[in-house]
Design a protein around this motif. Structure first.
Motif, mmCIF file in Angstrom:
data_model
loop_
_atom_site.group_PDB
_atom_site.id
_atom_site.type_symbol
_atom_site.label_atom_id
_atom_site.label_comp_id
_atom_site.label_asym_id
_atom_site.label_seq_id
_atom_site.Cartn_x
_atom_site.Cartn_y
_atom_site.Cartn_z
ATOM 1 N N LEU A 1 3.665 -5.726 13.769
ATOM 2 C CA LEU A 1 3.907 -6.792 12.799
ATOM 3 C C LEU A 1 4.363 -8.068 13.495
ATOM 4 N N GLY A 2 5.166 -7.895 14.562
ATOM 5 C CA GLY A 2 5.600 -9.063 15.319
ATOM 6 C C GLY A 2 4.434 -9.806 15.950
ATOM 7 N N ARG A 3 3.453 -9.033 16.486
ATOM 8 C CA ARG A 3 2.276 -9.673 17.083
ATOM 9 C C ARG A 3 1.456 -10.400 16.023
ATOM 10 N N LEU A 4 1.364 -9.813 14.839
ATOM 11 C CA LEU A 4 0.636 -10.474 13.742
ATOM 12 C C LEU A 4 1.321 -11.790 13.365
ATOM 13 N N HIS B 1 5.824 8.896 1.419
ATOM 14 C CA HIS B 1 5.136 9.464 0.261
ATOM 15 C C HIS B 1 4.066 10.469 0.700
ATOM 16 N N VAL B 2 3.349 10.119 1.770
ATOM 17 C CA VAL B 2 2.230 10.954 2.215
ATOM 18 C C VAL B 2 2.704 12.241 2.873
ATOM 19 N N ARG B 3 3.737 12.145 3.719
ATOM 20 C CA ARG B 3 4.115 13.345 4.493
ATOM 21 C C ARG B 3 5.546 13.829 4.232
ATOM 22 N N VAL C 1 7.320 -1.327 3.029
ATOM 23 C CA VAL C 1 6.109 -0.911 2.322
ATOM 24 C C VAL C 1 5.397 0.194 3.099
ATOM 25 N N ILE C 2 5.235 -0.017 4.417
ATOM 26 C CA ILE C 2 4.569 0.976 5.252
ATOM 27 C C ILE C 2 5.400 2.252 5.304
#
Length: 380
Positions: free
Chosen positions: A370-373, A352-354, A345-346
C-alpha cells in the motif's frame, strides 16, 4: 476511590502505514506515571486494547510489559474489557491465573456478569465489565433470539450485571458502545455488521454511579456527566487534529457522586493539518509530526508531496483547498461515513475467509504494498 479511565489504545495500529510503536510506548509510560502520581486505585481500560483480533507480536509484548509494570510498580487494580477490535478469547486468556482480588478482565460475553468489589473508606465499590459482543453471540449467550440491535445486547448485559450488585453499593460499569448523542470520528469501525442502528440510549445504564465508555475517540460525556468516554490516547485521523487527547481521573465520593479531571496526553508526534501556499509550508521547521497539507496555490505544484516530505517526513496527505469545497454528504443515520482504512478492509476480508487475521509478516507485506501504491500516486 480514584479511577483512571482509559480506552481505545489500539496497540499495533499504524497511521497511514507508519508504525506507532514508539508513540504507544510513550502513552503507556504516561498512564503508569499518572497511576503513581495521582494515587489511583483502579485502572480502567474500556476496550479496543489492540487494533485487530490478531495483533502483531510486538503489540502483545508491549501490552504485557505495560501490565507487568502496573502490577509491580503500583497498587492499582485493573478492570479491562474487550472492544469490537479485540478478540474476546485473547483478552479472556489474560485473566488466567491473575489475582482476582485485584483484576477484572472480561473478554467474552456472559449471562452472569460478576463484579470486582473493592473497598475504600466509605465502603464497597462494584465494577462490572461488559465486553463488546455482536448480536449473534448475545443471542446464543442469553438464549434469546429477540436480541436484534446493539442496544438490545447492552440492555441484557447491564441487567445481568445489575443482579449481582448488592443494595447500597456504589456501581461502576465499563462498556464499549456508541451512545446516542456522542460525537464520532472517522477512524472508528461501525458496531453493526450490515447496516442497522448502532447507537444505544444512555438510559440503559440507569443505576450506575459512573459509566466508563470505550469506542469513540473523542473525550466527552454523553447523556449525563457520569457517562463518559475517555477517548483514544492518540489521534488516528486528521479529523482529530483539533482534539486534545486525555485520560479521565474519576473520584467517587461516599454517596456515589463523581468528580472528573482530564489529564492530557503528550504525544511524541502530533497530527496536524497545515494550510497555505506550498512555498510557505516549505519554510516551516522540520517536524516528524503526521501532516495533512492543504495547499492554497491556484496552480498544481510539481513534485508537491516529495518536496513537502523534505520538511515533514511523515506527511501523509496533500490536497488543494479548491478540491475541499465539494458539497457535504450526510448519511441516513446522521453519522458521517468514514473513509475505510485499506489495511482494515483487507484484514477484515482475510479474517472472514479463513477465520484468522493477518500474521505480523503478512501485515508488513500489505502495508509495504500500500505504501508503494501511495508513492506512485504522489508521483502522478
Amino acid at each position: 476511590m480514584r479511577i483512571l479511565h482509559t480506552a481505545d489504545l489500539h496497540l499495533g495500529r499504524q497511521f497511514n502505514g507508519i508504525p506507532l510503536d514508539s508513540d504507544h510506548a510513550a502513552i503507556l509510560d504516561q498512564i503508569v506515571s499518572a497511576i503513581t502520581s495521582r494515587d489511583v486505585d483502579v485502572l480502567v481500560i474500556a476496550g479496543d486494547i489492540f487494533d485487530r483480533a490478531a495483533p502483531p507480536t510486538s503489540a502483545v509484548r508491549q501490552f504485557n510489559g505495560f501490565l507487568a509494570r502496573v502490577a509491580s510498580e503500583t497498587d492499582a487494580a485493573v478492570v479491562m474489557i474487550a472492544g469490537n477490535h479485540d478478540s474476546g478469547d485473547r483478552i479472556a486468556s489474560m485473566a488466567i491465573m491473575t489475582d482476582t482480588r485485584r483484576a477484572l478482565i472480561r473478554g467474552a460475553i456472559s449471562a452472569d456478569e460478576k463484579p470486582l468489589v473493592l473497598t475504600d473508606a466509605h465502603g464497597p465499590v462494584a465494577f462490572t465489565g461488559l465486553p463488546f459482543a455482536y448480536e449473534y453471540a448475545a443471542r446464543e449467550c442469553f438464549s434469546d433470539e429477540a436480541l436484534h440491535t446493539p442496544e438490545d445486547v447492552l440492555a441484557a448485559q447491564v441487567a445481568c450485571g445489575r443482579r449481582n450488585i448488592p443494595d447500597g453499593t456504589r456501581w461502576v460499569v465499563v462498556s464499549h458502545a456508541f451512545v446516542a448523542g456522542a460525537s464520532s470520528s472517522e477512524s472508528e469501525r461501525p458496531l453493526t455488521r450490515v447496516g442497522g442502528i448502532e447507537t444505544v440510549s444512555s438510559a440503559v445504564f440507569e443505576g450506575a454511579h459512573y459509566v466508563a465508555l470505550g469506542h469513540l475517540h473523542r473525550p466527552q460525556s454523553v447523556g449525563a456527566p457520569h457517562i463518559r468516554y475517555s477517548g483514544s490516547p492518540l489521534a488516528f485521523g486528521f479529523d482529530e487534529s483539533d482534539c486534545q487527547k486525555s485520560m479521565s481521573l474519576v473520584e467517587i465520593d461516599a454517596v456515589g457522586q463523581t468528580t472528573i479531571e482530564s489529564i492530557p496526553f503528550t504525544p511524541i508526534r502530533h497530527v496536524r493539518v497545515l494550510k497555505g501556499r506550498h512555498a510557505e509550508l516549505l519554510l516551516a521547521d522540520r517536524s516528524d509530526d503526521f501532516i495533512k497539507a492543504v495547499l492554497t496555490d491556484d496552480a498544481p505544484v510539481i513534485d508537491g508531496m516529495k518536496r513537502i516530505r523534505d520538511v515533514f517526513p511523515n506527511a501523509c496527505e496533500l490536497i488543494y483547498e479548491r478540491d475541499e469545497q465539494a458539497p457535504e454528504v450526510k448519511s441516513l443515520t446522521g453519522r458521517a461515513l468514514a473513509v475505510a482504512n485499506p489495511v482494515e478492509v483487507i484484514g477484515d476480508f482475510v479474517e472472514h475467509v479463513r477465520d484468522e487475521g493477518f500474521s505480523e509478516k503478512e501485515l508488513e507485506v500489505v502495508a509495504s504494498a500500500l505504501g508503494r501504491l501511495r508513492e506512485t500516486e504522489d508521483v502522478k
